[in-house]
Structures are given as C-alpha cells and as structure tokens.
Scaffold this active site. Structure first.
Site, short mmCIF file in Angstrom:
data_model
loop_
_atom_site.label_atom_id
_atom_site.label_comp_id
_atom_site.label_asym_id
_atom_site.label_seq_id
_atom_site.Cartn_x
_atom_site.Cartn_y
_atom_site.Cartn_z
N SER A 93 46.27 26.67 26.27
CA SER A 93 45.30 27.71 26.00
C SER A 93 45.85 28.67 24.94
CB SER A 93 44.94 28.42 27.31
OG SER A 93 43.77 29.18 27.19
N PHE A 155 37.58 34.68 35.63
CA PHE A 155 38.13 33.90 34.53
C PHE A 155 38.94 32.72 35.07
CE2 PHE A 155 41.50 32.92 31.44
CZ PHE A 155 40.73 32.67 30.31
N LEU A 158 36.63 30.03 36.25
CA LEU A 158 35.95 29.37 35.14
C LEU A 158 36.78 28.20 34.59
CD1 LEU A 158 33.47 29.46 33.23
CD2 LEU A 158 34.78 31.03 31.77
N ASP A 220 35.73 21.52 29.65
CA ASP A 220 36.33 22.84 29.40
C ASP A 220 35.26 23.86 29.01
OD1 ASP A 220 37.94 25.00 28.55
OD2 ASP A 220 39.52 23.65 27.90
N HIS A 248 39.64 23.26 32.05
CA HIS A 248 40.56 23.94 31.14
C HIS A 248 42.03 23.74 31.47
CE1 HIS A 248 41.58 26.82 28.06
NE2 HIS A 248 42.22 27.59 28.92
#
Length: 267
Positions: A93, A155, A158, A220, A248
């Site tokens: 990331s 977050f 997610l 993602d 992700h």
C-alpha cells in the site's frame, strides 16, 4: 523490537528475524510492522527479514514531516546504518510508494522489489481512473478529525471488502495486525494521508530498473486493480500477479497463496 538512532536523534523501530539475504517489509498507512508478523515467521528460515515502523507509526518517533521524501529519508539512513546489501524490498500500500521514493537513493543496495496492493497515484483524476475519488479522500481526512477511531476501523474493514474470510481468521488478523500494535497519533495519520493523497509517481516508474513483482487483489477497494496493472506495465522489469476474490491485504486474507508467490519471485 529493535531500534536505530537517526542522525537527528529520533528512534526508528524495527522487527528482525532470521539470517541471510535481507528481505525488508514496508507497511502501509496507519499500520505498523506488526502487520507482517506472519510474514516474519514464514520467511525467517530463508532470509534476514526486517520490518521497520515508518516515522510516527508503531514504535518509531514522530518527525517534522510525513511526505514520502521524509519517510524514505529515515529508511535510507537505516539501510546504510545496518549496511543492508542485495536486499529484496517489499512495500504494501503506502509502503510501496515510499519504496518508489526510496529506490533511486538505494538502487545499489536493492536487488529486487515487490509492490503489494500499491499504486503510483492514490487519488483519482480525469487522467487517472485507478484511484479513490478526490472527494472520498477529502471526506476521509475530515472524518479522521471528527471520529478518529471509527474512521480507522472503517478503513481497516474496507481492506477486506468483498472477500469471503472466516470469522475466526478475521479476528486473528485484527488481533496481530491491529491490537498488537499502536495506531499513529491523529495528526500523524492526517499528515501522512495528505501526502498520500497528493502524490503522483507515474513519471518515476521508468527508472526502477530491477526485477519487480506487482501483487494485487482483484477486489481491492483502496487501490483498484487497474493501478496494479499500470505498475506492472510501466516498470521496465515488472510482472503482475492478480489474485482473484482478494482485497487490499492479500498476505493477510490469503497468506498461503501470497507467500508462495513471494517465494517464487525471491528465488
């Protein structure tokens, strides 16, 4: 946990396991090196695995700036201080974007790179459809100031949106990747998000002249799969591994398959 003293006296904390060729793991925004707990254990029999906490994250001291140049500058000092050579470096990331910033400074020390769930440009625009909408990034910044813990929790969730993960496995991930670490202070998280949202590294990719594996989840929701495809196409020695039904954090939700890909690339 170990620590390295930077030139200005700040402490950069890192985890280390194993011996041999260095494998450096760079975590993402708002996370820390604990997110790689399973990877340290899995690879320590083959590599000297090192996972630093970025400035202001985990156990590392805060600093005066959180742009990729500042985050990468700390790591460049750490690399030189530990005399790391022929290293494989993985960035997940935002860690991948820090790695892209760091690479020109340490190209003589880096043998190959892995970019996991990463992107050269976090925020979408008319010329870049593979990011989060600018309005969503701004809303996230506002929410960090209004309801910090809830925003962080949303977050994190997610990262696994759309995936089928056993409840027991999800609880395990939360335990070692979040609760075992420490969230950054809200001002650090906000400053790092602003740096993340404003960066565009598309013009830097052609200079990354080492073998590069891009690992991306097809589902993602944070860095869309199109960003991974773009990275693999633009990196001179890039190769894409696109994981179906994965979000992700593939090394969290699909560790066995993901670690097998890493091993094959690392040789």
């Amino acid at each position: 946990m170990q620590s390295f003293c930077l030139a200005d006296g700040r402490r950069l904390a890192y985890r280390e396991a194993g011996a041999g060729r260095p494998l450096v793991l760079l975590h993402g925004w708002s996370m820390s090196s604990v997110v790689f707990s399973e990877a340290l254990e899995a690879f320590s029999g083959e590599f000297r695995v090192l996972a630093p906490d970025l400035r202001g994250h985990g156990a590392s001291d805060p600093g005066p700036g959180y742009g990729f140049a500042e985050l990468g500058g700390d790591l460049a000092q750490w690399f030189a201080g530990l005399d790391l050579e022929n290293a494989a470096v993985l960035g997940w990331s935002m860690g991948g974007q820090v790695l892209l910033e760091l690479y020109p400074r340490l190209r003589a020390r880096i043998e190959r790179i892995l970019l996991v769930g990463s992107t050269p440009c976090f925020t979408a625009s008319a010329a870049w459809p593979h990011g989060l909408p600018a309005g969503q990034v701004r809303a996230m910044a506002r929410n960090l100031q209004r309801a910090y813990l809830k925003t962080m929790g949303d977050f994190f969730a997610l990262q696994f949106a759309g995936e089928e993960i056993a409840r027991q496995r999800y609880r395990r991930i939360v335990e070692f990747a979040v609760r075992a670490g420490r969230l950054p202070d809200p001002d650090v998280a906000l400053a790092a998000l602003e740096a993340l949202g404003g960066a565009d590294q598309r013009g830097d990719l052609g200079a990354v002249d080492c073998p590069a594996l891009v690992v991306h989840g097809e589902l993602d929701r944070i860095t869309p799969a199109g960003a991974g495809r773009y990275l693999a196409e633009q990196l001179p020695q890039g190769r894409l591994a696109l994981l179906p039904e994965t979000g992700h954090g593939p090394f969290l939700s699909r560790p066995e398959a993901t670690f097998a890909l890493w091993r094959e690339f690392l040789g």
